[in-house]
Design a protein around this motif. Structure first.
Motif, PDB file in Angstrom:
ATOM      1  N   MET A   1     -56.559 -32.534   5.072  1.00 16.55           N
ATOM      2  CA  MET A   1     -57.573 -31.703   5.708  1.00 16.55           C
ATOM      3  C   MET A   1     -57.929 -32.239   7.093  1.00 16.55           C
ATOM      4  O   MET A   1     -58.010 -31.484   8.068  1.00 16.55           O
ATOM      5  CB  MET A   1     -58.814 -31.662   4.812  1.00 16.55           C
ATOM      6  CG  MET A   1     -59.868 -30.670   5.225  1.00 16.55           C
ATOM      7  SD  MET A   1     -61.353 -30.832   4.180  1.00 16.55           S
ATOM      8  CE  MET A   1     -60.620 -30.619   2.542  1.00 16.55           C
ATOM      9  N   LEU A   2     -58.130 -33.556   7.197  1.00 14.97           N
ATOM     10  CA  LEU A   2     -58.495 -34.164   8.475  1.00 14.97           C
ATOM     11  C   LEU A   2     -57.344 -34.088   9.478  1.00 14.97           C
ATOM     12  O   LEU A   2     -57.562 -33.845  10.669  1.00 14.97           O
ATOM     13  CB  LEU A   2     -58.910 -35.615   8.253  1.00 14.97           C
ATOM     14  CG  LEU A   2     -60.198 -35.831   7.444  1.00 14.97           C
ATOM     15  CD1 LEU A   2     -60.430 -37.319   7.198  1.00 14.97           C
ATOM     16  CD2 LEU A   2     -61.388 -35.223   8.162  1.00 14.97           C
ATOM     17  N   VAL A   3     -56.124 -34.279   9.011  1.00 12.72           N
ATOM     18  CA  VAL A   3     -54.972 -34.214   9.917  1.00 12.72           C
ATOM     19  C   VAL A   3     -54.777 -32.804  10.449  1.00 12.72           C
ATOM     20  O   VAL A   3     -54.567 -32.594  11.655  1.00 12.72           O
ATOM     21  CB  VAL A   3     -53.699 -34.709   9.189  1.00 12.72           C
ATOM     22  CG1 VAL A   3     -52.461 -34.373   9.990  1.00 12.72           C
ATOM     23  CG2 VAL A   3     -53.770 -36.208   8.976  1.00 12.72           C
ATOM     24  N   TYR A   4     -54.835 -31.818   9.578  1.00 14.55           N
ATOM     25  CA  TYR A   4     -54.696 -30.429  10.030  1.00 14.55           C
ATOM     26  C   TYR A   4     -55.783 -30.077  11.040  1.00 14.55           C
ATOM     27  O   TYR A   4     -55.513 -29.409  12.061  1.00 14.55           O
ATOM     28  CB  TYR A   4     -54.787 -29.472   8.838  1.00 14.55           C
ATOM     29  CG  TYR A   4     -53.664 -29.581   7.840  1.00 14.55           C
ATOM     30  CD1 TYR A   4     -52.471 -30.213   8.171  1.00 14.55           C
ATOM     31  CD2 TYR A   4     -53.787 -29.072   6.545  1.00 14.55           C
ATOM     32  CE1 TYR A   4     -51.442 -30.323   7.252  1.00 14.55           C
ATOM     33  CE2 TYR A   4     -52.762 -29.161   5.627  1.00 14.55           C
ATOM     34  CZ  TYR A   4     -51.600 -29.792   5.978  1.00 14.55           C
ATOM     35  OH  TYR A   4     -50.584 -29.897   5.068  1.00 14.55           O
ATOM     36  N   ALA A   5     -57.011 -30.508  10.764  1.00 11.47           N
ATOM     37  CA  ALA A   5     -58.118 -30.214  11.679  1.00 11.47           C
ATOM     38  C   ALA A   5     -57.901 -30.876  13.029  1.00 11.47           C
ATOM     39  O   ALA A   5     -58.147 -30.271  14.079  1.00 11.47           O
ATOM     40  CB  ALA A   5     -59.443 -30.679  11.065  1.00 11.47           C
ATOM     41  N   ALA A   6     -57.431 -32.118  13.028  1.00 14.09           N
ATOM     42  CA  ALA A   6     -57.207 -32.828  14.288  1.00 14.09           C
ATOM     43  C   ALA A   6     -56.085 -32.186  15.098  1.00 14.09           C
ATOM     44  O   ALA A   6     -56.161 -32.105  16.335  1.00 14.09           O
ATOM     45  CB  ALA A   6     -56.877 -34.297  13.998  1.00 14.09           C
ATOM     46  N   ILE A   7     -55.057 -31.709  14.432  1.00 10.73           N
ATOM     47  CA  ILE A   7     -53.924 -31.109  15.137  1.00 10.73           C
ATOM     48  C   ILE A   7     -54.328 -29.810  15.821  1.00 10.73           C
ATOM     49  O   ILE A   7     -53.928 -29.533  16.962  1.00 10.73           O
ATOM     50  CB  ILE A   7     -52.760 -30.872  14.152  1.00 10.73           C
ATOM     51  CG1 ILE A   7     -52.179 -32.212  13.681  1.00 10.73           C
ATOM     52  CG2 ILE A   7     -51.667 -30.029  14.793  1.00 10.73           C
ATOM     53  CD1 ILE A   7     -51.119 -32.061  12.613  1.00 10.73           C
ATOM     54  N   ASN A   8     -55.148 -28.997  15.159  1.00  9.62           N
ATOM     55  CA  ASN A   8     -55.452 -27.654  15.661  1.00  9.62           C
ATOM     56  C   ASN A   8     -56.781 -27.550  16.398  1.00  9.62           C
ATOM     57  O   ASN A   8     -57.103 -26.482  16.927  1.00  9.62           O
ATOM     58  CB  ASN A   8     -55.465 -26.664  14.487  1.00  9.62           C
ATOM     59  CG  ASN A   8     -54.121 -26.550  13.809  1.00  9.62           C
ATOM     60  OD1 ASN A   8     -53.089 -26.478  14.468  1.00  9.62           O
ATOM     61  ND2 ASN A   8     -54.121 -26.536  12.489  1.00  9.62           N
ATOM     62  N   LEU A   9     -57.557 -28.627  16.449  1.00  5.95           N
ATOM     63  CA  LEU A   9     -58.887 -28.550  17.053  1.00  5.95           C
ATOM     64  C   LEU A   9     -58.829 -28.157  18.522  1.00  5.95           C
ATOM     65  O   LEU A   9     -59.634 -27.328  18.982  1.00  5.95           O
ATOM     66  CB  LEU A   9     -59.609 -29.895  16.891  1.00  5.95           C
ATOM     67  CG  LEU A   9     -61.011 -29.971  17.495  1.00  5.95           C
ATOM     68  CD1 LEU A   9     -61.924 -28.926  16.875  1.00  5.95           C
ATOM     69  CD2 LEU A   9     -61.589 -31.377  17.293  1.00  5.95           C
ATOM     70  N   SER A  10     -57.910 -28.730  19.273  1.00  4.11           N
ATOM     71  CA  SER A  10     -57.841 -28.428  20.704  1.00  4.11           C
ATOM     72  C   SER A  10     -57.500 -26.959  20.948  1.00  4.11           C
ATOM     73  O   SER A  10     -58.095 -26.308  21.812  1.00  4.11           O
ATOM     74  CB  SER A  10     -56.804 -29.332  21.374  1.00  4.11           C
ATOM     75  OG  SER A  10     -55.522 -29.158  20.773  1.00  4.11           O
ATOM     76  N   LEU A  11     -56.551 -26.426  20.176  1.00  3.31           N
ATOM     77  CA  LEU A  11     -56.164 -25.029  20.359  1.00  3.31           C
ATOM     78  C   LEU A  11     -57.298 -24.080  19.973  1.00  3.31           C
ATOM     79  O   LEU A  11     -57.557 -23.091  20.679  1.00  3.31           O
ATOM     80  CB  LEU A  11     -54.919 -24.733  19.521  1.00  3.31           C
ATOM     81  CG  LEU A  11     -54.338 -23.323  19.645  1.00  3.31           C
ATOM     82  CD1 LEU A  11     -53.898 -23.047  21.075  1.00  3.31           C
ATOM     83  CD2 LEU A  11     -53.172 -23.138  18.681  1.00  3.31           C
ATOM     84  N   VAL A  12     -57.985 -24.371  18.883  1.00  7.62           N
ATOM     85  CA  VAL A  12     -59.104 -23.531  18.453  1.00  7.62           C
ATOM     86  C   VAL A  12     -60.217 -23.555  19.500  1.00  7.62           C
ATOM     87  O   VAL A  12     -60.805 -22.517  19.830  1.00  7.62           O
ATOM     88  CB  VAL A  12     -59.617 -23.997  17.078  1.00  7.62           C
ATOM     89  CG1 VAL A  12     -60.875 -23.237  16.684  1.00  7.62           C
ATOM     90  CG2 VAL A  12     -58.549 -23.802  16.015  1.00  7.62           C
TER      91      VAL A  12
END
Length: 280
Positions: free
Chosen positions: A145-156
């Motif tokens: 969950m944390l890895v997915y959030a970190a990967i996509n946070l900038s794009l979101v």
């Protein structure tokens, strides 16, 4: 008058015909995968085509008896949904600050946030592995969950910021005149106004998280934290060879949740994809 009505009816039928044909083209691969999932493996690997196949539940029995497919699907849903929630909680205030506050280096910070998405994920794979190992989160859904959030946070953040830039500042000025603070303006004006953009960003983040394989394979070292993408890879080899019908059935099951989400929010999603443009 009758000729006008007839022409309108013909155009309507032509439109339905075109849309129906396009729907068949889009649905054909999914239905094909589903039919492969309910065919015997011996008929799939034969060199000549079988136009009238027989049906079998072998792949489904394999998933139910030998593979905890419900656990894999649950892990995928929890990890993806949790990562999207984290992204939205962090991205909405960040996007509001980058789109509304005037401070030195605002554009540079916005570009830096987006530039982190340009980095190859493999560069930080090993540090992330040891980080979660040292804090005891390795092989858990929380780590995914944390890895997915970190990967996509900038794009979101960047997507939501672009929609917030389209909202007239006069709405906020009127609210401030009535005594509303920043949090009230964000909650009552900004978020409802750019809701289609927020939904679009959430769907894009969910799709990217579902398709993430490198970090999932790295962090989920046992079946306890496997997601559908890693479970799917386990059917591509072994002593029995490639289990094509199980691969097709798992692929279809992995696709269904995101399809249901898109159908439920298609009204907001279509508005979010067509309103405004990404601003620098």
């Amino acid at each position: 008058m009758a000729s006008v009505r007839r022409d309108r009816s013909e155009r309507l039928w032509l439109r339905y015909l075109i849309l129906g044909s396009w729907a068949i083209v889009c649905l054909a691969p999914m239905l094909w995968f589903l039919t492969i999932g309910f065919r015997p493996r011996t008929e799939i690997i034969v060199p000549h085509p079988i136009y009238w196949p027989s049906w079998s539940l072998d792949a489904w029995r394999l998933l139910v008896s030998d593979w905890p497919i419900a656990s894999y699907l649950r892990n995928s849903v929890v990890a993806v949904a949790g990562s999207v929630v984290i992204d939205l909680v962090l991205a909405i205030p960040a996007a509001y600050a980058l789109s509304r506050y005037e401070f030195r280096g605002r554009e540079d910070i916005g570009f830096y946030i987006l530039s982190t998405r340009m980095m190859a994920p493999a560069i930080v794979a090993v540090p992330i592995f040891f980080l979660f190992k040292n804090i005891g989160l390795l092989d858990t859904v929380w780590a995914l969950m944390l890895v997915y959030a970190a990967i996509n946070l900038s794009l979101v953040t960047w997507i939501i910021r672009s929609y917030m830039l389209d909202i007239p500042k006069e709405l906020e000025d009127a609210a401030r005149t009535d005594g509303a603070g920043d949090l009230t303006i964000l909650r009552e004006i900004i978020i409802p106004a750019c809701l289609p953009g927020i939904i679009t960003a959430a769907v894009i983040a969910a799709i990217f998280a579902i398709n993430e394989f490198l970090f999932t394979l790295l962090i989920a070292s046992t079946s306890k934290a496997y997601t559908m993408s890693v479970a799917l890879a386990n059917f591509t080899g072994g002593s029995d060879g490639i289990i094509y019908n199980a691969i097709a059935l798992v692929s279809f099951l992995a696709f269904v949740p995101i399809l249901i989400v898109v159908i439920l929010i298609q009204k907001h999603l279509s508005r979010g994809l067509t309103m405004g443009a990404v601003k620098g």
